[in-house]
Enzyme design. Structure first.
Site, PDB file in Angstrom:
ATOM      1  N   ASN A  89       0.807  -1.232   0.000  1.00  0.00           N
ATOM      2  CA  ASN A  89       0.000   0.000   0.000  1.00  0.00           C
ATOM      3  C   ASN A  89       0.838   1.280   0.000  1.00  0.00           C
ATOM      4  OD1 ASN A  89      -2.398   1.824   0.893  1.00  0.00           O
ATOM      5  ND2 ASN A  89      -0.891   1.997   2.561  1.00  0.00           N
ATOM      6  N   SER A 141      -4.095   2.922  -8.268  1.00  0.00           N
ATOM      7  CA  SER A 141      -4.857   4.183  -8.355  1.00  0.00           C
ATOM      8  C   SER A 141      -5.529   4.235  -9.719  1.00  0.00           C
ATOM      9  CB  SER A 141      -3.902   5.372  -8.221  1.00  0.00           C
ATOM     10  OG  SER A 141      -4.552   6.572  -8.586  1.00  0.00           O
ATOM     11  N   TYR A 155       3.681   9.643 -11.204  1.00  0.00           N
ATOM     12  CA  TYR A 155       2.706   8.897 -10.394  1.00  0.00           C
ATOM     13  C   TYR A 155       1.882   7.966 -11.278  1.00  0.00           C
ATOM     14  CZ  TYR A 155      -0.963   8.102  -6.875  1.00  0.00           C
ATOM     15  OH  TYR A 155      -1.850   7.530  -5.996  1.00  0.00           O
ATOM     16  N   SER A 158       3.940   5.061 -12.561  1.00  0.00           N
ATOM     17  CA  SER A 158       4.226   4.066 -11.506  1.00  0.00           C
ATOM     18  C   SER A 158       3.016   3.170 -11.259  1.00  0.00           C
ATOM     19  CB  SER A 158       4.650   4.765 -10.208  1.00  0.00           C
ATOM     20  OG  SER A 158       3.545   5.397  -9.564  1.00  0.00           O
ATOM     21  N   LYS A 159       1.806   3.759 -11.300  1.00  0.00           N
ATOM     22  CA  LYS A 159       0.613   2.966 -11.014  1.00  0.00           C
ATOM     23  C   LYS A 159       0.223   2.087 -12.208  1.00  0.00           C
ATOM     24  CE  LYS A 159      -0.059   4.372  -6.761  1.00  0.00           C
ATOM     25  NZ  LYS A 159       0.152   3.468  -5.620  1.00  0.00           N
TER      26      LYS A 159
HETATM   27  N1  LIG Z   1      -5.482   9.261  -1.173  1.00  0.00           N
HETATM   28  C1  LIG Z   1      -5.845   9.112  -2.431  1.00  0.00           C
HETATM   29  O1  LIG Z   1      -6.629   9.925  -2.990  1.00  0.00           O
HETATM   30  C2  LIG Z   1      -5.334   7.934  -3.218  1.00  0.00           C
HETATM   31  C3  LIG Z   1      -5.913   7.693  -4.464  1.00  0.00           C
HETATM   32  C4  LIG Z   1      -5.462   6.611  -5.213  1.00  0.00           C
HETATM   33  C5  LIG Z   1      -4.474   5.791  -4.715  1.00  0.00           C
HETATM   34  N2  LIG Z   1      -3.908   6.049  -3.503  1.00  0.00           N
HETATM   35  C6  LIG Z   1      -2.849   5.151  -3.061  1.00  0.00           C
HETATM   36  O2  LIG Z   1      -3.113   4.691  -1.746  1.00  0.00           O
HETATM   37  C7  LIG Z   1      -1.873   4.322  -1.127  1.00  0.00           C
HETATM   38  C8  LIG Z   1      -1.854   4.897   0.275  1.00  0.00           C
HETATM   39  O3  LIG Z   1      -1.835   6.324   0.175  1.00  0.00           O
HETATM   40  P1  LIG Z   1      -2.608   7.297   1.184  1.00  0.00           P
HETATM   41  O4  LIG Z   1      -3.516   8.117   0.373  1.00  0.00           O
HETATM   42  O5  LIG Z   1      -3.096   6.546   2.346  1.00  0.00           O
HETATM   43  O6  LIG Z   1      -1.383   8.263   1.564  1.00  0.00           O
HETATM   44  P2  LIG Z   1      -0.742   8.695   2.953  1.00  0.00           P
HETATM   45  O7  LIG Z   1      -1.795   9.014   3.945  1.00  0.00           O
HETATM   46  O8  LIG Z   1       0.256   9.732   2.567  1.00  0.00           O
HETATM   47  O9  LIG Z   1      -0.006   7.381   3.433  1.00  0.00           O
HETATM   48  C9  LIG Z   1       1.098   6.879   2.733  1.00  0.00           C
HETATM   49  C10 LIG Z   1       1.718   5.757   3.531  1.00  0.00           C
HETATM   50  O10 LIG Z   1       2.863   5.265   2.801  1.00  0.00           O
HETATM   51  C11 LIG Z   1       3.982   5.248   3.674  1.00  0.00           C
HETATM   52  N3  LIG Z   1       5.214   5.474   2.941  1.00  0.00           N
HETATM   53  C12 LIG Z   1       5.455   6.391   1.973  1.00  0.00           C
HETATM   54  N4  LIG Z   1       6.727   6.307   1.552  1.00  0.00           N
HETATM   55  C13 LIG Z   1       7.305   5.312   2.272  1.00  0.00           C
HETATM   56  C14 LIG Z   1       8.613   4.767   2.309  1.00  0.00           C
HETATM   57  N5  LIG Z   1       9.614   5.214   1.526  1.00  0.00           N
HETATM   58  N6  LIG Z   1       8.866   3.752   3.169  1.00  0.00           N
HETATM   59  C15 LIG Z   1       7.879   3.287   3.986  1.00  0.00           C
HETATM   60  N7  LIG Z   1       6.623   3.771   3.996  1.00  0.00           N
HETATM   61  C16 LIG Z   1       6.346   4.779   3.150  1.00  0.00           C
HETATM   62  C17 LIG Z   1       3.699   6.353   4.705  1.00  0.00           C
HETATM   63  O11 LIG Z   1       4.358   6.066   5.903  1.00  0.00           O
HETATM   64  P3  LIG Z   1       5.498   6.992   6.597  1.00  0.00           P
HETATM   65  O12 LIG Z   1       5.180   8.418   6.298  1.00  0.00           O
HETATM   66  O13 LIG Z   1       5.389   6.597   8.037  1.00  0.00           O
HETATM   67  O14 LIG Z   1       6.759   6.529   5.980  1.00  0.00           O
HETATM   68  C18 LIG Z   1       2.198   6.216   4.894  1.00  0.00           C
HETATM   69  O15 LIG Z   1       1.912   5.214   5.836  1.00  0.00           O
HETATM   70  C19 LIG Z   1      -0.764   4.849  -2.045  1.00  0.00           C
HETATM   71  O16 LIG Z   1      -0.203   3.784  -2.771  1.00  0.00           O
HETATM   72  C20 LIG Z   1      -1.478   5.817  -2.954  1.00  0.00           C
HETATM   73  O17 LIG Z   1      -0.853   5.939  -4.218  1.00  0.00           O
HETATM   74  C21 LIG Z   1      -4.326   7.100  -2.736  1.00  0.00           C
END
Ligand SMILES: NC(=O)c1ccc[n+]([C@@H]2O[C@H](COP(=O)([O-])OP(=O)(O)OC[C@H]3O[C@@H](n4cnc5c(N)ncnc54)[C@H](OP(=O)(O)O)[C@@H]3O)[C@@H](O)[C@H]2O)c1
Length: 247
Positions: A89, A141, A155, A158-159
């Site tokens: 994730n 995504s 982005y 990558s997805k």
């Molecule tokens: N939010 C949206 O609208 C959305 C839409 C489509 C897809 N997504 C996908 O959903 C997934 C989760 O994103 P989110 O929206 O929940 O974002 P978020 O709240 O920013 O959370 C991202 C998570 O990834 C971890 N992370 C990032 N870089 C890392 C690294 N180098 N090593 C270890 N952990 C890392 C962060 O942990 P730390 O900061 O503790 O390292 C955090 O737990 C992602 O793959 C994102 O692309 C999100």
């Protein structure tokens, strides 16, 4: 949909969709290994999961560092003895146009986090998942499918790579009884867009339902795809986007 006796490894479990995913698996009785760089945030999520009755291991790791990415499956097995579900994730979002000076730096950062890390973690998890006939859910995504914003190149690329990786690995692991799928959210209320010109609310108008998801909505779909109810599903990409792809 009980996950009693199941061990679930969730990257990016310290915030947003990953944290919500940890909690929904905790409610279903799973033991959890949650990974992130921020120890305090991981501990806070672990506390909430423990209050729900889950055994929880926190792993502080930067998944862009090969040796740290490679260590997380071993640490999970050392603690719990097996692995049933891997949720790749963790992800980041960066904005940059192809002609920008910083484009390649930003591209490498995004690709290292969003595709290279899941590839490495998948490789180290496969032997254990074959033993348990487990499964993988990759959090992708709708950006991996659509092309509607010029500065989202890294982005989106990558997805798209993660989607195709999902299908290819699903095909290779199917004879071993291991399922591999992706879930593709649209705009979801988390901190991923911090520092960019967009946020979940500016993306709201792009959705047909005129709403943005809460992380738990994505978590519930991940839970379903990882469960035995989805035993016939592999190589699929589940879109959950309030109808964004319709516009
Ligand atoms: N939010 C949206 O609208 C959305 C839409 C489509 C897809 N997504 C996908 O959903 C997934 C989760 O994103 P989110 O929206 O929940 O974002 P978020 O709240 O920013 O959370 C991202 C998570 O990834 C971890 N992370 C990032 N870089 C890392 C690294 N180098 N090593 C270890 N952990 C890392 C962060 O942990 P730390 O900061 O503790 O390292 C955090 O737990 C992602 O793959 C994102 O692309 C999100």
């Amino acid at each position: 949909m009980s996950f009693c006796n199941a061990v679930v490894l969730i990257t990016g479990g310290s915030a947003g969709i990953g944290a919500a995913t940890a909690e929904v698996f905790a409610k279903e009785g799973a033991s959890l290994a949650i990974v992130g760089r921020n120890k305090e945030k991981l501990n806070a999520v672990a506390k909430r999961c423990q209050e729900l009755g889950a055994k929880t291991l926190t792993i502080v790791a930067d998944l862009t560092k090969d040796e740290e990415a490679d260590s997380i499956v071993k640490k999970t097995i050392d603690e719990f003895g097996k692995l049933n579900v891997l949720v790749n994730n963790a992800g980041i979002f960066r904005q940059s146009g192809i002609m920008a000076d910083e484009f390649l730096t930003s591209f490498d950062e995004v690709m290292n986090t969003n595709i290279r890390a899941p590839v490495r973690i998948t490789r180290s998890a496969v032997p254990s998942l074959i033993e348990t006939k487990g499964n993988i859910v990759n959090v992708s995504s709708i950006a991996g499918t659509n092309v509607n914003r010029p500065t989202f190149i890294a982005y989106k690329t990558s997805k798209a790579a993660l989607n195709h990786f999902t299908r290819c690995v699903a095909f290779e692991l199917a004879p071993h009884g291991v399922r591999v799928n992706s879930v593709s959210p649209g705009p979801t209320r988390t901190n991923i867009f911090e520092g960019s010109t967009v946020n979940a609310d500016t993306l709201l108008e792009k959705t047909a339902l005129l709403r943005v998801s809460d992380p738990v909505e994505i978590a519930d779909l991940i839970l379903y795809v990882a469960s035995d109810k989805a035993k016939s599903i592999t190589g699929s990409n589940y879109i959950i986007d309030n109808g964004s792809m319709l516009k």
